[in-house]
Design an enzyme around this catalytic site. Structure first.
Site, mmCIF file in Angstrom:
data_model
loop_
_atom_site.group_PDB
_atom_site.id
_atom_site.type_symbol
_atom_site.label_atom_id
_atom_site.label_comp_id
_atom_site.label_asym_id
_atom_site.label_seq_id
_atom_site.Cartn_x
_atom_site.Cartn_y
_atom_site.Cartn_z
ATOM 1 C CG HIS A 22 -1.755 1.189 1.355
ATOM 2 N ND1 HIS A 22 -1.962 1.818 2.553
ATOM 3 C CD2 HIS A 22 -2.458 1.883 0.447
ATOM 4 C CE1 HIS A 22 -2.759 2.844 2.373
ATOM 5 N NE2 HIS A 22 -3.075 2.912 1.102
ATOM 6 C CG ASP A 30 6.855 7.492 -23.541
ATOM 7 O OD1 ASP A 30 8.087 7.383 -23.308
ATOM 8 O OD2 ASP A 30 6.280 8.596 -23.562
ATOM 9 C CG ASP A 69 -3.345 5.070 -1.511
ATOM 10 O OD1 ASP A 69 -4.349 5.110 -0.771
ATOM 11 O OD2 ASP A 69 -2.188 5.184 -1.075
ATOM 12 C CG MET A 79 6.055 13.907 -18.111
ATOM 13 S SD MET A 79 7.309 13.227 -19.231
ATOM 14 C CE MET A 79 8.121 12.065 -18.150
ATOM 15 C CE1 TYR A 118 11.867 11.561 -17.714
ATOM 16 C CE2 TYR A 118 13.172 13.554 -17.679
ATOM 17 C CZ TYR A 118 12.448 12.617 -18.373
ATOM 18 O OH TYR A 118 12.281 12.743 -19.716
ATOM 19 C CE1 TYR A 136 6.012 15.754 -22.070
ATOM 20 C CE2 TYR A 136 5.510 15.915 -24.408
ATOM 21 C CZ TYR A 136 6.233 16.340 -23.309
ATOM 22 O OH TYR A 136 7.164 17.336 -23.443
#
Length: 151
Positions: A22, A30, A69, A79, A118, A136
């Site tokens: 959890h 990609d 969650d 992103m 990143y 993206y």
């Protein structure tokens, strides 16, 4: 093949998804993402792959077994496009549709600036690279919980 398990979920991916706890983060990325170098810095320490499919199709497979969650505001993030953080390209719209389908309701993603993405990815549990070639097509999913069965 396993009954009721999406065939895209190979043994390595299933192992990682089951091993996550959890609050652990998973990166779905990609083909242009620096996946191998980032994956070496994650908890798992190696790159996982779901080859030859789009980000949307890979997200559907992952979300078929991974609960998001419910204790955080944005358990799924995308992103941001550099210079256009509010633009949501088709690849991200497709993944959003898979998130909504898996959750059974509208469940908007958060967004993360490219370089911040990143850094978050390096702290994740694992990285799964897809065959997505559109720009993206990178996402972070935070694992939730499965409640106990009612007695």
């Amino acid at each position: 093949m396993l009954k009721s398990i999406d065939p895209l979920l190979n043994a390595d991916v299933l192992y990682a998804l089951r091993s996550m706890g959890h609050g652990d983060d998973l990166v779905l990325c990609d083909t242009n993402f620096p996946a191998d170098s980032v994956a070496r810095q994650t908890v798992l320490g190696r790159l996982l792959r779901i080859d030859n499919v789009s980000a949307g199709r890979a997200a559907r497979a992952v979300l078929s077994v991974l609960p998001l969650d419910s204790f955080v505001d944005k358990p799924a993030s995308r992103m941001e496009i550099v210079g256009q953080p509010d633009e949501i390209p088709p690849v991200q719209q497709e993944v959003q549709a898979q998130i909504d389908a898996a959750e059974g309701r509208s469940f908007p993603m958060g967004s993360v600036e490219r370089f911040a993405f990143y850094e978050l990815a390096k702290k994740s549990y694992c990285v799964i690279q897809t065959g997505e070639r559109r720009f993206y097509g990178c996402f972070i999913f935070k694992k939730g919980v499965i409640p106990p069965d009612a007695d």
